[in-house]
Design a protein around this motif. Structure first.
Motif, PDB file in Angstrom:
ATOM      1  N   ARG A  86       0.835  -1.215   0.000  1.00  9.05           N
ATOM      2  CA  ARG A  86       0.000   0.000   0.000  1.00  9.05           C
ATOM      3  C   ARG A  86       0.865   1.258   0.000  1.00  9.05           C
ATOM      4  NH1 ARG A  86      -4.192  -2.236   4.373  1.00  9.05           N
ATOM      5  NH2 ARG A  86      -5.482  -3.435   2.935  1.00  9.05           N
TER       6      ARG A  86
ATOM      7  N   THR B  77       2.299   1.686  -3.444  1.00 11.21           N
ATOM      8  CA  THR B  77       1.254   2.141  -4.365  1.00 11.21           C
ATOM      9  C   THR B  77       0.958   3.617  -4.162  1.00 11.21           C
ATOM     10  OG1 THR B  77       0.302  -0.069  -4.343  1.00 11.21           O
ATOM     11  CG2 THR B  77      -1.098   1.707  -5.150  1.00 11.21           C
ATOM     12  N   ARG B  78       0.879   4.045  -2.906  1.00  9.31           N
ATOM     13  CA  ARG B  78       0.643   5.475  -2.635  1.00  9.31           C
ATOM     14  C   ARG B  78       1.769   6.334  -3.192  1.00  9.31           C
ATOM     15  NH1 ARG B  78      -0.542   3.968   3.011  1.00  9.31           N
ATOM     16  NH2 ARG B  78      -2.720   3.391   3.013  1.00  9.31           N
TER      17      ARG B  78
END
Length: 75
Positions: free
Chosen positions: A5, A8-9
């Motif tokens: 995550r 991805t951010r």
């Protein structure tokens, strides 16, 4: 290793920043004052962030594979 995550951010943020820089560059073509070296430096920084994210994604492997498979040897 970083969480998927977080990677991805970071990738989304870098891509969004590159899109904003492209908009600024288009505005500069129509007469808005912009420093080209600053624009190039910012673009290179965000591209480097995307490269780092890509390297991390490659290291994570496929999400649905129970065990990592070795990469094929290219002749």
């Amino acid at each position: 290793m970083a969480n998927i995550r977080d990677i991805t951010r970071m990738a989304c943020d870098a891509q969004r920043s590159l899109q904003q820089l492209a908009t600024v560059e288009r505005m500069a073509r129509h007469g808005a004052p912009i420093h080209p070296i600053a624009l190039r430096t910012a673009r290179d920084t965000h591209r480097a962030r995307l490269d780092i994210c890509a390297e991390h994604f490659v290291q994570l492997g496929a999400a649905n594979d129970p065990a990592p498979t070795p990469a094929p040897v290219l002749a």
